[in-house]
Design a protein around this motif. Structure first.
Motif, PDB file in Angstrom:
ATOM      1  N   ALA A   1       1.290  -1.583  -0.138  1.00  0.00           N
ATOM      2  CA  ALA A   1      -0.612  -0.471  -0.144  1.00  0.00           C
ATOM      3  C   ALA A   1       0.932   0.870   0.378  1.00  0.00           C
ATOM      4  N   ALA A   2       1.692   1.478   0.809  1.00  0.00           N
ATOM      5  CA  ALA A   2       2.909   2.599   1.054  1.00  0.00           C
ATOM      6  C   ALA A   2       3.069   2.449  -0.447  1.00  0.00           C
ATOM      7  N   GLU A   3       3.587   1.433  -1.038  1.00  0.00           N
ATOM      8  CA  GLU A   3       4.359   1.508  -2.308  1.00  0.00           C
ATOM      9  C   GLU A   3       3.430   1.850  -3.872  1.00  0.00           C
TER      10      GLU A   3
ATOM     11  N   ILE B   1       1.165   0.782  10.850  1.00  0.00           N
ATOM     12  CA  ILE B   1       2.753   0.162   9.775  1.00  0.00           C
ATOM     13  C   ILE B   1       2.426   0.580   9.048  1.00  0.00           C
ATOM     14  N   PHE B   2       1.798   1.075   7.611  1.00  0.00           N
ATOM     15  CA  PHE B   2       1.044   1.285   7.262  1.00  0.00           C
ATOM     16  C   PHE B   2       1.831   2.796   7.073  1.00  0.00           C
TER      17      PHE B   2
ATOM     18  N   ARG C   1       9.700   3.817   8.863  1.00  0.00           N
ATOM     19  CA  ARG C   1      10.548   2.663   8.954  1.00  0.00           C
ATOM     20  C   ARG C   1      10.693   2.325   7.163  1.00  0.00           C
ATOM     21  N   SER C   2      11.286   1.439   6.688  1.00  0.00           N
ATOM     22  CA  SER C   2      11.793   1.262   5.365  1.00  0.00           C
ATOM     23  C   SER C   2      12.065  -1.036   4.862  1.00  0.00           C
ATOM     24  N   ALA C   3      12.558  -0.887   5.637  1.00  0.00           N
ATOM     25  CA  ALA C   3      12.799  -2.674   5.935  1.00  0.00           C
ATOM     26  C   ALA C   3      11.492  -3.092   5.868  1.00  0.00           C
TER      27      ALA C   3
ATOM     28  N   VAL D   1       7.571  -4.977  14.512  1.00  0.00           N
ATOM     29  CA  VAL D   1       6.776  -4.264  14.712  1.00  0.00           C
ATOM     30  C   VAL D   1       5.850  -4.685  15.895  1.00  0.00           C
ATOM     31  N   ASP D   2       5.486  -5.713  15.965  1.00  0.00           N
ATOM     32  CA  ASP D   2       4.717  -6.476  17.021  1.00  0.00           C
ATOM     33  C   ASP D   2       5.843  -6.236  18.427  1.00  0.00           C
TER      34      ASP D   2
END
Length: 225
Positions: free
Chosen positions: A60-62, A74-75, A83-85, A108-109
């Protein structure tokens, strides 16, 4: 509801001409990942495409500039560049027969759990930083709370206290974001953006056409409805 997506699954879903496709989980290493191009194809067919939590948040980000809709923290982190990885959301998991149950912890969790423990005063600032450092250094295939606690520089008595505490204190940002997406779908809150790619704008590459042929020829994957 369908299994974690692999390359071609969104294209196969688009062939069914649904109103909406929502992507949450997908494979990273053991199978080819969802292509951006199949997302663009679905969008070009007038389908609303959204994502959250894991592979869905990444794609979704891409693909946001082409009209894919992202939901959740997270999105937002990927979209903003905080965040990028890809590995931040990756886990190893059990096979389909065991419901793809996660066997490791996504970064992330882990970070969500650390934040909650720190806010509630259950861990110190120093412990928070130590857990974050150790978790970030672990490969996603080895990242678990037992591994983190064993590697952290802590007195053994404190490790035992935290093992007991974590039985009921773990948080999942991935789960929260997935639920937020499902809730938004139920409420009809996700709509197709005005800038979403149209059929006339989609480049018909040989790679896309070959994937279409591959999907039409392959047996349908097992589905959980």
């Amino acid at each position: 509801m369908r299994p974690p997506a692999i390359r071609g699954d969104l294209l196969a879903a688009a062939f069914e001409k649904p109103e909406h496709i929502a992507l949450i989980d997908g494979f990273f290493e053991n199978a080819p990942s969802v292509w951006h191009k199949e997302i663009l194809y679905a969008l070009s067919q007038g389908i609303v495409v959204s994502g959250a939590s894991s592979m869905g948040a990444l794609r979704a980000a891409e693909c946001a500039s082409f009209g894919m809709v992202g939901v959740g923290k997270i999105f937002d982190d990927y979209q903003s560049g905080r965040r990028s990885a890809d590995a931040d959301v990756a886990v190893t998991h059990a096979p389909a027969e065991l419901g793809f149950r996660p066997l490791t912890e996504a970064l992330v969790d882990v970070e969500a759990t650390i934040r909650a423990l720190r806010i509630n005063g259950r861990i110190s600032e120093a412990e928070s930083k130590e857990f974050g450092r150790v978790a970030a250094e672990l490969h996603f295939s080895r990242r678990s709370w037992p591994t983190i606690l064993n590697a952290a520089e802590l007195p053994e008595m404190r490790r035992d206290e935290l093992r007991h505490l974590l039985k009921n204190a773990r948080r999942s940002q991935k789960q929260d974001d997935a639920r937020a997406l499902l809730s938004a779908l139920r409420q009809g809150a996700i709509i197709r953006p005005a800038h979403a790619i149209a059929a006339s704008q989609l480049a018909r590459t040989p790679f896309l056409e070959n994937l279409k042929d591959e999907i039409r020829a392959r047996p349908a994957r097992a589905q959980n409805r």
